[in-house]
Design an enzyme around this catalytic site. Structure first.
Site, PDB file in Angstrom:
ATOM      1  CB  THR A  55      -3.252  -4.979   0.993  1.00  0.00           C
ATOM      2  OG1 THR A  55      -2.337  -5.918   1.559  1.00  0.00           O
ATOM      3  CG2 THR A  55      -4.085  -5.670  -0.072  1.00  0.00           C
ATOM      4  CD  GLU A  79      -3.045  -9.504  -2.974  1.00  0.00           C
ATOM      5  OE1 GLU A  79      -4.135 -10.099  -2.874  1.00  0.00           O
ATOM      6  OE2 GLU A  79      -2.512  -8.891  -2.021  1.00  0.00           O
ATOM      7  CG  LEU A 143       6.705  -9.890   2.453  1.00  0.00           C
ATOM      8  CD1 LEU A 143       7.452 -11.210   2.355  1.00  0.00           C
ATOM      9  CD2 LEU A 143       5.717  -9.758   1.317  1.00  0.00           C
ATOM     10  CE1 TYR A 239       1.381  -6.873  16.302  1.00  0.00           C
ATOM     11  CE2 TYR A 239       3.500  -6.127  17.156  1.00  0.00           C
ATOM     12  CZ  TYR A 239       2.688  -6.450  16.094  1.00  0.00           C
ATOM     13  OH  TYR A 239       3.189  -6.359  14.818  1.00  0.00           O
ATOM     14  CB  THR A 280      -4.149  -4.138   7.456  1.00  0.00           C
ATOM     15  OG1 THR A 280      -3.517  -4.859   8.516  1.00  0.00           O
ATOM     16  CG2 THR A 280      -3.573  -2.739   7.361  1.00  0.00           C
TER      17      THR A 280
HETATM   18  P1  NAD Z   1      -1.344  -6.479   4.761  1.00  0.00           P
HETATM   19  O1  NAD Z   1      -1.962  -7.791   5.055  1.00  0.00           O
HETATM   20  O2  NAD Z   1      -2.245  -5.349   4.416  1.00  0.00           O
HETATM   21  O3  NAD Z   1      -0.292  -6.612   3.539  1.00  0.00           O
HETATM   22  C1  NAD Z   1       0.545  -7.703   3.401  1.00  0.00           C
HETATM   23  C2  NAD Z   1       1.233  -7.699   2.035  1.00  0.00           C
HETATM   24  O4  NAD Z   1       2.091  -8.839   1.966  1.00  0.00           O
HETATM   25  C3  NAD Z   1       0.284  -7.815   0.827  1.00  0.00           C
HETATM   26  O5  NAD Z   1       0.779  -7.035  -0.242  1.00  0.00           O
HETATM   27  C4  NAD Z   1       0.393  -9.292   0.449  1.00  0.00           C
HETATM   28  O6  NAD Z   1       0.125  -9.583  -0.927  1.00  0.00           O
HETATM   29  C5  NAD Z   1       1.848  -9.540   0.758  1.00  0.00           C
HETATM   30  N1  NAD Z   1       2.188 -10.951   0.954  1.00  0.00           N
HETATM   31  C6  NAD Z   1       1.779 -11.794   1.929  1.00  0.00           C
HETATM   32  N2  NAD Z   1       2.362 -13.003   1.763  1.00  0.00           N
HETATM   33  C7  NAD Z   1       3.160 -12.917   0.665  1.00  0.00           C
HETATM   34  C8  NAD Z   1       4.027 -13.802  -0.007  1.00  0.00           C
HETATM   35  N3  NAD Z   1       4.224 -15.053   0.409  1.00  0.00           N
HETATM   36  N4  NAD Z   1       4.663 -13.348  -1.122  1.00  0.00           N
HETATM   37  C9  NAD Z   1       4.489 -12.086  -1.575  1.00  0.00           C
HETATM   38  N5  NAD Z   1       3.689 -11.198  -0.954  1.00  0.00           N
HETATM   39  C10 NAD Z   1       3.034 -11.609   0.146  1.00  0.00           C
HETATM   40  O7  NAD Z   1      -0.400  -6.147   6.005  1.00  0.00           O
HETATM   41  P2  NAD Z   1      -0.006  -4.814   6.787  1.00  0.00           P
HETATM   42  O8  NAD Z   1      -0.881  -4.724   7.985  1.00  0.00           O
HETATM   43  O9  NAD Z   1       0.123  -3.661   5.879  1.00  0.00           O
HETATM   44  O10 NAD Z   1       1.431  -5.223   7.338  1.00  0.00           O
HETATM   45  C11 NAD Z   1       2.635  -4.923   6.652  1.00  0.00           C
HETATM   46  C12 NAD Z   1       3.739  -4.722   7.680  1.00  0.00           C
HETATM   47  O11 NAD Z   1       3.418  -3.607   8.516  1.00  0.00           O
HETATM   48  C13 NAD Z   1       3.947  -5.912   8.622  1.00  0.00           C
HETATM   49  O12 NAD Z   1       5.314  -6.041   8.913  1.00  0.00           O
HETATM   50  C14 NAD Z   1       3.204  -5.473   9.870  1.00  0.00           C
HETATM   51  O13 NAD Z   1       3.672  -6.098  11.048  1.00  0.00           O
HETATM   52  C15 NAD Z   1       3.524  -3.994   9.876  1.00  0.00           C
HETATM   53  N6  NAD Z   1       2.638  -3.154  10.705  1.00  0.00           N
HETATM   54  C16 NAD Z   1       1.280  -3.255  10.594  1.00  0.00           C
HETATM   55  C17 NAD Z   1       0.465  -2.473  11.432  1.00  0.00           C
HETATM   56  C18 NAD Z   1      -1.037  -2.551  11.356  1.00  0.00           C
HETATM   57  O14 NAD Z   1      -1.711  -2.039  12.256  1.00  0.00           O
HETATM   58  N7  NAD Z   1      -1.595  -3.123  10.323  1.00  0.00           N
HETATM   59  C19 NAD Z   1       1.054  -1.570  12.345  1.00  0.00           C
HETATM   60  C20 NAD Z   1       2.436  -1.463  12.383  1.00  0.00           C
HETATM   61  C21 NAD Z   1       3.230  -2.270  11.560  1.00  0.00           C
END
Ligand code: NAD
Length: 398
Positions: A55, A79, A143, A239, A280
């Site tokens: 995701t 998942e 993650l 944050y 997300t």
């Molecule tokens: P998300 O929730 O969409 O995706 C998380 C992913 O991690 C998924 O594929 C999930 O299956 C996996 N996951 C979670 N726990 C797990 C585990 N124990 N084992 C294996 N897989 C696991 O999250 P996202 O928002 O895309 O965030 C991803 C990264 O991007 C993070 O480091 C977040 O801080 C960073 N980020 C997010 C944003 C935002 O606005 N969403 C902005 C900048 C940076």
């Protein structure tokens, strides 16, 4: 085989089921974006491992690597498969769709579903790389999880979203009631800061890279990236300066360590990419962020610079990772895909709009509708071109 009509089931704001066809459409749209932007495969990455690949930013990274470079991809995620009358999770269906499209376009893909923090899953991944895939050129660490068990000690860390050192009061959207509400968050204890760093800090990233290096599974020149967020000052107490920000500082330190290690051992690099705020599952859970996003989307759309995960990950591969491109860094050696979000004119417009928002005008003054729809899209609902009255196959796999 099991055909069902799947209607959105929500508990408050959160969807508790997912629509397989809607998730598939959402993945198709992202693949189409990369194909449109990158009509012929770039050079520079032949094999990519994406940790957190189902995701959000991880999925978009996997799609950008596969269709941008024509890369073979290995995805790791956690998942839920469909079970009886329960649909699978969105990330499960996203992955099923990813594999189907990859197969159609002749791209090799492998997926591992399990706890990426565990030693077992790391071993399984190394075994898969050794036996079938070969060494990798790119490792994306994406993650987002509320908890982690450290396999060395058995300690279970639970992350919290709290300010550090001071109470924080602000306005947020009560998503269940679609109203603005005040929120006051007490500062985290030292143990809570430590636990959040334990989950979202760089320790597990380091363990993955060390394991890959020791196994000789990183190619010469291999690069690894982890993702971070900075955002505007209004969100800093929760944050950048909050518990999650302490974890991201740890990620910055680990990036510097890994960068030196990779350079020495395989002539490679470890970088942090600071990405834009997007909808997300992880970001919607952070207080204040839904309001900020609703305002930000309105402003960025008006200025014609709005981007989702896939547009940024496409820029990441074309501008920073492709052979011949030269990655651009800020003064702390981070890639900044949040450059458009952080443009002074964008942030000034957000700051001007923020104090004018009320419960009554939320849907007119901000783009709350896109925030809400974007959130439902994550679960495959309200996706254009999907007929939600038609039965669909819910037992999909790869
Ligand atoms: P998300 O929730 O969409 O995706 C998380 C992913 O991690 C998924 O594929 C999930 O299956 C996996 N996951 C979670 N726990 C797990 C585990 N124990 N084992 C294996 N897989 C696991 O999250 P996202 O928002 O895309 O965030 C991803 C990264 O991007 C993070 O480091 C977040 O801080 C960073 N980020 C997010 C944003 C935002 O606005 N969403 C902005 C900048 C940076």
């Amino acid at each position: 085989m099991s055909q069902e009509v799947v209607q959105m089931k929500a508990r408050g704001f959160i969807c508790v089921n997912a629509h397989p066809q809607g998730c598939a459409r959402h993945v198709e749209q992202q693949v189409a974006t990369v194909k449109r932007t990158v009509p012929t495969h770039l050079k520079g990455v032949r094999t990519a491992l994406v940790i957190g690949a189902s995701t959000g930013y991880g999925l978009a990274s996997r799609i950008a690597a596969a269709w941008g470079f024509g890369a073979r991809t290995v995805g790791v995620f956690f998942e839920r498969a469909p079970q009886g009358s329960r649909t699978g999770s969105a990330g499960y269906y996203n992955t099923a769709a990813f594999h189907e499209l990859a197969r159609r376009d002749g791209l090799d893909a492998w997926s591992l579903n399990g706890d990426a923090f565990s030693d077992e899953l790391k071993q399984q991944t190394l075994e898969l790389l050794r036996s079938q895939v070969g060494p990798v050129d790119l490792v994306i660490y994406s993650l987002a999880s509320p908890k982690r068990t450290d396999p060395r000690t058995g300690t279970v860390y639970n992350s919290v979203l709290k300010p550090v050192g001071q109470t924080y009061t602000s306005t947020t959207i009560d998503l269940d009631r679609q109203k603005l509400t005040g929120v006051t968050l007490e500062p985290a204890s030292e143990a809570e800061v430590e636990a959040t760093v334990g989950v979202m800090g760089g320790d597990d990233w380091r363990r993955w890279i060390e394991a890959l290096l020791q196994a000789g599974l990183l190619n010469q020149g291999a690069r690894t990236l982890a993702y971070s967020y900075i955002g505007p000052e209004v969100t800093w107490p929760i944050y950048k300066d909050g518990t999650i920000g302490q974890a991201k500082k740890d990620v910055d330190h680990v990036a510097a360590e890994l960068d030196a290690m990779l350079l020495r051992q395989v002539g490679g690099h470890a970088w942090v990419s600071v990405n834009k705020a997007i909808v997300t599952q992880a970001s919607a859970a952070i207080p204040v962020v839904p309001l900020y996003l609703s305002i930000l989307m309105k402003v960025m759309k008006e200025k014609g610079v709005e981007e989702g995960a896939i547009e940024q990950m496409t820029r990441l591969v074309t501008d920073h990772l492709a052979a011949g491109s030269k990655p651009q860094f800020d003064e702390q050696r981070r890639i900044r895909l949040d450059d458009r979000e952080m443009r002074p004119d964008v942030q000034q417009a957000v700051a001007a709009l923020w104090p004018t928002v009320t419960s009554e005008n939320l849907t007119q003054v901000t783009d709350y509708a896109s925030f809400q729809r974007g959130f439902r899209n994550l679960f495959g609902f309200e996706v254009d071109g999907v007929d939600y009255n038609q039965p669909v196959e819910v037992e999909r796999g790869w």
